[in-house]
Motif scaffolding. Structure first.
Motif, mmCIF file in Angstrom:
data_model
loop_
_atom_site.group_PDB
_atom_site.id
_atom_site.type_symbol
_atom_site.label_atom_id
_atom_site.label_comp_id
_atom_site.label_asym_id
_atom_site.label_seq_id
_atom_site.Cartn_x
_atom_site.Cartn_y
_atom_site.Cartn_z
ATOM 1 N N SER A 1 33.166 -20.599 -23.217
ATOM 2 C CA SER A 1 32.676 -19.800 -22.100
ATOM 3 C C SER A 1 33.671 -19.799 -20.945
ATOM 4 C CB SER A 1 31.336 -20.361 -21.608
ATOM 5 O OG SER A 1 30.967 -19.761 -20.375
ATOM 6 N N GLY A 2 33.918 -18.616 -20.407
ATOM 7 C CA GLY A 2 34.781 -18.520 -19.240
ATOM 8 C C GLY A 2 34.205 -19.248 -18.043
ATOM 9 N N GLU A 3 32.884 -19.332 -17.961
ATOM 10 C CA GLU A 3 32.249 -20.035 -16.837
ATOM 11 C C GLU A 3 32.560 -21.531 -16.887
ATOM 12 O OE1 GLU A 3 30.298 -20.212 -13.264
ATOM 13 O OE2 GLU A 3 30.965 -18.471 -14.412
ATOM 14 N N THR A 4 32.567 -22.093 -18.090
ATOM 15 C CA THR A 4 32.934 -23.508 -18.238
ATOM 16 C C THR A 4 34.379 -23.722 -17.818
ATOM 17 O OG1 THR A 4 31.382 -23.771 -20.075
ATOM 18 C CG2 THR A 4 33.123 -25.416 -19.875
ATOM 19 N N ILE A 5 35.261 -22.815 -18.239
ATOM 20 C CA ILE A 5 36.672 -22.923 -17.869
ATOM 21 C C ILE A 5 36.841 -22.812 -16.357
ATOM 22 C CG2 ILE A 5 38.930 -21.784 -18.075
ATOM 23 C CD1 ILE A 5 38.169 -21.069 -20.940
ATOM 24 N N LEU A 6 36.104 -21.915 -15.738
ATOM 25 C CA LEU A 6 36.176 -21.772 -14.280
ATOM 26 C C LEU A 6 35.808 -23.077 -13.584
ATOM 27 C CD1 LEU A 6 36.490 -20.121 -11.688
ATOM 28 C CD2 LEU A 6 34.126 -19.331 -11.992
ATOM 29 N N GLN A 7 34.755 -23.745 -14.071
ATOM 30 C CA GLN A 7 34.357 -25.011 -13.459
ATOM 31 C C GLN A 7 35.431 -26.080 -13.638
ATOM 32 O OE1 GLN A 7 31.751 -25.346 -11.516
ATOM 33 N NE2 GLN A 7 31.214 -23.206 -11.901
ATOM 34 N N LEU A 8 36.081 -26.081 -14.806
ATOM 35 C CA LEU A 8 37.153 -27.055 -15.042
ATOM 36 C C LEU A 8 38.321 -26.823 -14.087
ATOM 37 C CD1 LEU A 8 37.233 -27.114 -18.964
ATOM 38 C CD2 LEU A 8 36.352 -28.892 -17.445
ATOM 39 N N VAL A 9 38.684 -25.562 -13.868
ATOM 40 C CA VAL A 9 39.786 -25.256 -12.952
ATOM 41 C C VAL A 9 39.402 -25.628 -11.527
ATOM 42 C CG1 VAL A 9 41.297 -23.447 -12.070
ATOM 43 C CG2 VAL A 9 40.576 -23.391 -14.439
ATOM 44 N N ARG A 10 38.182 -25.296 -11.119
ATOM 45 C CA ARG A 10 37.719 -25.665 -9.772
ATOM 46 C C ARG A 10 37.786 -27.174 -9.552
ATOM 47 N NH1 ARG A 10 32.191 -22.042 -9.567
ATOM 48 N NH2 ARG A 10 33.057 -20.125 -8.621
ATOM 49 N N ASN A 11 37.501 -27.933 -10.611
ATOM 50 C CA ASN A 11 37.476 -29.393 -10.502
ATOM 51 C C ASN A 11 38.854 -30.030 -10.636
ATOM 52 O OD1 ASN A 11 34.690 -29.356 -10.165
ATOM 53 N ND2 ASN A 11 34.278 -29.604 -12.351
ATOM 54 N N GLY A 12 39.902 -29.195 -10.704
ATOM 55 C CA GLY A 12 41.254 -29.737 -10.727
ATOM 56 C C GLY A 12 41.706 -30.281 -12.056
ATOM 57 N N VAL A 13 41.031 -29.847 -13.156
ATOM 58 C CA VAL A 13 41.390 -30.373 -14.473
ATOM 59 C C VAL A 13 42.710 -29.788 -14.960
ATOM 60 C CG1 VAL A 13 40.682 -30.472 -16.904
ATOM 61 C CG2 VAL A 13 38.996 -30.823 -15.082
ATOM 62 N N GLY A 14 42.952 -28.500 -14.690
ATOM 63 C CA GLY A 14 44.178 -27.885 -15.165
ATOM 64 C C GLY A 14 44.319 -26.442 -14.726
ATOM 65 N N ILE A 15 45.196 -25.722 -15.425
ATOM 66 C CA ILE A 15 45.516 -24.322 -15.119
ATOM 67 C C ILE A 15 44.875 -23.430 -16.179
ATOM 68 C CG2 ILE A 15 47.395 -22.647 -14.862
ATOM 69 C CD1 ILE A 15 49.229 -25.013 -14.148
ATOM 70 N N ALA A 16 44.343 -22.282 -15.757
ATOM 71 C CA ALA A 16 43.710 -21.356 -16.695
ATOM 72 C C ALA A 16 43.997 -19.919 -16.301
ATOM 73 C CB ALA A 16 42.203 -21.593 -16.756
ATOM 74 N N CYS A 17 43.696 -19.002 -17.217
ATOM 75 C CA CYS A 17 43.855 -17.575 -16.961
ATOM 76 C C CYS A 17 42.480 -16.928 -17.044
ATOM 77 C CB CYS A 17 44.802 -16.962 -17.995
ATOM 78 S SG CYS A 17 45.142 -15.208 -17.706
ATOM 79 N N LEU A 18 42.011 -16.353 -15.930
ATOM 80 C CA LEU A 18 40.658 -15.814 -15.862
ATOM 81 C C LEU A 18 40.647 -14.438 -15.207
ATOM 82 C CD1 LEU A 18 38.855 -19.078 -14.712
ATOM 83 C CD2 LEU A 18 38.678 -18.024 -16.981
ATOM 84 N N GLY A 19 39.571 -13.692 -15.447
ATOM 85 C CA GLY A 19 39.424 -12.349 -14.911
ATOM 86 C C GLY A 19 39.037 -12.352 -13.444
ATOM 87 N N ASP A 20 39.494 -11.320 -12.734
ATOM 88 C CA ASP A 20 39.196 -11.204 -11.305
ATOM 89 C C ASP A 20 37.700 -11.140 -11.027
ATOM 90 O OD1 ASP A 20 41.827 -11.276 -10.610
ATOM 91 O OD2 ASP A 20 41.982 -9.172 -10.007
ATOM 92 N N PHE A 21 36.919 -10.548 -11.935
ATOM 93 C CA PHE A 21 35.501 -10.356 -11.655
ATOM 94 C C PHE A 21 34.774 -11.671 -11.389
ATOM 95 C CE2 PHE A 21 35.307 -11.190 -16.214
ATOM 96 C CZ PHE A 21 34.154 -11.936 -16.360
ATOM 97 N N MET A 22 35.335 -12.787 -11.876
ATOM 98 C CA MET A 22 34.680 -14.071 -11.678
ATOM 99 C C MET A 22 35.438 -15.006 -10.733
ATOM 100 S SD MET A 22 35.471 -15.626 -15.496
ATOM 101 C CE MET A 22 34.521 -17.109 -15.219
ATOM 102 N N THR A 23 36.585 -14.569 -10.200
ATOM 103 C CA THR A 23 37.387 -15.487 -9.383
ATOM 104 C C THR A 23 37.724 -14.968 -7.989
ATOM 105 O OG1 THR A 23 39.488 -14.613 -10.235
ATOM 106 C CG2 THR A 23 38.466 -16.422 -11.465
ATOM 107 N N ILE A 24 37.336 -13.746 -7.662
ATOM 108 C CA ILE A 24 37.695 -13.183 -6.351
ATOM 109 C C ILE A 24 37.253 -14.076 -5.194
ATOM 110 C CG2 ILE A 24 37.254 -11.277 -4.748
ATOM 111 C CD1 ILE A 24 37.377 -9.377 -7.115
ATOM 112 N N PRO A 25 35.990 -14.549 -5.156
ATOM 113 C CA PRO A 25 35.584 -15.407 -4.030
ATOM 114 C C PRO A 25 36.398 -16.684 -3.920
ATOM 115 C CG PRO A 25 33.663 -14.594 -5.215
ATOM 116 C CD PRO A 25 34.860 -14.259 -6.057
#
Length: 296
Positions: free
Chosen positions: A221-245
């Motif tokens: 799930s992209g949502e799980t990956i987003l949480q991992l990136v927010r928590n400083g786990v690593g680098i990811a590539c995600l769509g703007d629709f979920m990362t603009i804020p």
């Protein structure tokens, strides 16, 4: 006419839910009542529609043909009712399916406004990370990101979303900022378990516009990956629709913007060609498209 609409609906519900007991719960009847209806239908048609085993129900070849015809009859009746009531406000149940990140970031935030406009429409949301059979799962509208392969589907474009390589300031403070694409080999990369093509990042690399990553962490799930990136786990590539804020607040930072390729994924609302779009589905698609116009 030998059969009744109630018998057709019961047969369809048994197939869609996978069992007589589940169909009974769905239709608010008893399992014995559902079994009697099915037996009566098969007796009228003089065929076996479903093979009964201890574990599951399987459609016979006659059952498969009758199922599609039954769906067509029910759909035709719904279309007729929609046409008669087209001057009235949209109402009834609307079932929507999409990947969980899109539901969370691009559908749920607008449902309050949708309810104010169409208070008689009931909405059920389903989160499927993979493509599912719309008819089998009784989905009215599905939202898909990326290429569409099924030619039996109608598609309405809702917009497009760019993919970017991102990290949190906390991660960059701990591990440093990559200076070039080759530097990514020395960093913690987060990818997708499926679909695999999302593990080719839109970066200029060796004369191409795709950089294949070897993820240290992966998720479906992209949502799980987003949480991992927010928590400083690593680098990811995600769509703007979920990362603009997150990018606007500085909680996420784009990595290697000079090497980035402007790759945008198409977003479509889809439904089957053999089904006329209901009034409630039509207004929802138009509503969501207007909202996403300024949000993507």
């Amino acid at each position: 006419m030998k059969t009744t609409l109630d018998e057709l609906q019961t047969f369809i519900t048994i197939v869609d839910t996978g069992s007589i007991s589940a169909a009974a719960e769905e239709l608010n009847q008893t399992p014995s009542g559902i079994s009697r209806t099915l037996a009566r239908l098969e007796k009228k048609l003089r065929v076996t529609l479903l093979r009964r085993t201890t574990r599951k129900l399987d459609l016979t070849s006659e059952g498969e043909r009758f199922l599609q015809s039954s769906r067509d009859v029910i759909q035709a009746l719904e279309n007729a009712e929609e046409a008669v009531g087209s001057k009235n406000a949209p109402s009834g149940l609307l079932r929507i399916d999409s990947a969980s990140p899109f539901i969370i970031h691009s559908v749920a935030p607008y449902l309050s406004d949708f309810h104010k406009l169409y208070p008689d429409v009931q909405v059920e949301l389903f989160s499927s990370e993979r493509n599912i059979d719309l008819i089998e799962n009784r989905i009215d509208v599905a939202i898909r990101i990326g290429e569409l392969a099924d030619s039996s589907l109608h598609a309405v474009s809702l917009g497009q979303s760019r993919r970017r390589v991102l990290a949190s300031p906390e991660y960059l403070k701990s591990y440093g900022t990559p200076k070039n694409v080759d530097d990514l080999q020395n960093h913690v990369l987060i990818g997708f378990t499926d679909p695999r093509h999302l593990n080719y990042w839109p970066l200029k690399y060796n004369g191409t516009s795709r950089y294949p990553i070897k993820p240290k962490f992966s998720a479906s799930s992209g949502e799980t990956i987003l949480q991992l990136v927010r928590n400083g786990v690593g680098i990811a590539c995600l769509g703007d629709f979920m990362t603009i804020p997150d990018r606007e607040s500085g909680d996420l930072v784009q990595i290697l913007p000079g090497a980035a390729v402007d790759q945008k994924e198409q977003i479509h609302a889809i439904y089957y060609k053999n089904a006329q779009l209901s009034q409630r589905a039509d207004v929802f698609i138009k509503f969501l498209k207007s909202k996403l116009k300024n949000a993507l």
